[in-house]
Write an enzyme that holds these catalytic residues in place. Structure first.
Site, short mmCIF file in Angstrom:
data_model
loop_
_atom_site.label_atom_id
_atom_site.label_comp_id
_atom_site.label_asym_id
_atom_site.label_seq_id
_atom_site.Cartn_x
_atom_site.Cartn_y
_atom_site.Cartn_z
N GLY A 238 32.39 -2.74 61.35
CA GLY A 238 30.96 -2.81 61.64
C GLY A 238 30.25 -1.49 61.86
N THR B 147 35.08 -12.26 60.27
CA THR B 147 33.68 -12.61 60.45
C THR B 147 33.45 -13.76 59.50
OG1 THR B 147 32.70 -10.48 61.13
CG2 THR B 147 31.33 -11.84 59.75
N1 ASP Z 1 31.85 -6.70 60.98
C1 ASP Z 1 32.49 -7.27 62.13
C2 ASP Z 1 32.31 -6.35 63.29
O1 ASP Z 1 32.40 -5.15 63.13
C3 ASP Z 1 33.94 -7.52 61.94
C4 ASP Z 1 34.30 -8.04 60.60
O2 ASP Z 1 33.47 -8.44 59.82
O3 ASP Z 1 35.47 -8.08 60.29
O4 ASP Z 1 32.12 -6.83 64.38
#
Ligand code: ASP
Length: 311
Positions: free
Chosen positions: A228, A174
């Site tokens: 997430g 992300t």
């Molecule tokens: N938080 C993001 C999601 O769950 C993925 C990540 O940050 O690595 O989509």
């Protein structure tokens, strides 16, 4: 008030033993250019919300990071992106989810912020973007062989074993930015392709306000990265703001507690946070988190693992 900007490029860092010095240098360079892109806005007296937009756009454009160009693939072999932005001055907020098309998903989120909506998803979000002049790019623009190969490896792993044996590095990615501008206003922006092999239609924490993204001048601005579902179920970003507000904790204390608590229940990841006094906190419970900070001295400091940030 001294303006400050912090960014992350995901908590799903490569394992130190598989990282090469050349690749590590590329990650540092990508983080540095994103820091400078946001910093230039702040030094010209621009707003925190504009600074985080520019920083996130730079990270989306860099195929090394899992957002925009270089986003990961769903189990159905498509890219579905989420992005969100929030302005701490008035809690104006805009998010998009499950989209593929806008060249910079964060600009789609900005267009939503400027409208009467807060969250739009899928086909409706894309139609909204077209109506509002958001720039689109062809699907090929977003593709990278690396992410496609990662999906094939993940699908193969699922064929061979039911258990999820992936390590942190395989799951995360992300990008995000938080800033406090010269007027003491804070803002947060987050953008992601989500998790490799995620179910089609799955929406992560990034576009869920109070989970992966939050900004309020009274407390802090937060952009999260990690598994997430845990961040959503624990309202992670908002929990930091609440701890500051109701318990009187400092930004550092509140951010550390929340990330530690998430880690203790299996929610691996991290976050970046800034308050209205320009304090910054970058905690993570995973092996590493691509991250960086830039303040008034204009020196971009970046880090990947647990080392002190380097200029
Ligand atoms: N938080 C993001 C999601 O769950 C993925 C990540 O940050 O690595 O989509």
């Amino acid at each position: 008030m001294t303006p400050i900007l912090a960014i992350h490029g995901g908590a799903g860092t490569m394992r130190a033993d598989t990282m090469t010095p050349a690749l590590e240098a590329q990650f540092h360079a990508g983080l540095r250019s994103a820091l400078l892109a946001g910093h230039v806005v702040l030094t010209k007296g621009g707003s925190a919300v504009d600074a985080v937009t520019q920083a996130v756009m730079a990270l989306e454009d860099d195929p090394l990071f899992n957002a925009g160009r270089g986003a990961v693939y769903t189990s159905g072999g498509l890219q579905e992106m989420d992005a969100a932005i929030m302005d701490g001055r008035d809690r104006a907020a805009g998010a998009v989810a499950g989209i593929l098309g806008p060249r910079n998903p964060i600009l789609a989120a900005c267009a939503v912020l400027a409208s009467e909506h807060v969250m739009l998803q899928g086909a409706g979000a894309l139609a909204f973007c077209r109506e509002h002049g958001v720039e689109f790019a062809p699907a090929a623009f977003f593709h990278t062989d690396k992410r496609w190969d990662a999906l094939q490896a993940e699908l193969e792993r699922r064929r061979l074993t039911a258990a999820d044996t992936r390590d942190d590095a395989a799951k995360h990615g992300t990008v995000g930015a938080v800033a406090c501008d010269a007027a003491g206003n804070v803002a947060a922006a987050t953008s992601t392709g989500g998790m490799t092999g995620k179910a089609p239609g799955r929406i992560g924490d990034c576009p869920v306000f109070g989970a992966g993204t939050w900004a309020d001048n009274a407390t802090c601005a937060v952009s999260a990265t990690g598994h997430g579902e845990y961040f959503i179920r624990h309202a992670a970003a908002h929990d930091i703001a609440s701890r500051m507000r109701y318990l009187g904790e400092t930004l550092e204390q509140a951010a550390n507690v929340v990330v530690e608590e998430l880690g203790s229940i299996g929610g691996s990841g991290g976050l970046i946070a800034v308050d209205g006094q320009g304090h910054v906190s970058l905690p993570f419970n995973s092996a590493g988190m691509y991250r960086g900070v830039i303040g008034v001295d204009g020196v971009a400091r970046t880090g990947i693992y647990r080392e002190t940030l380097v200029a």
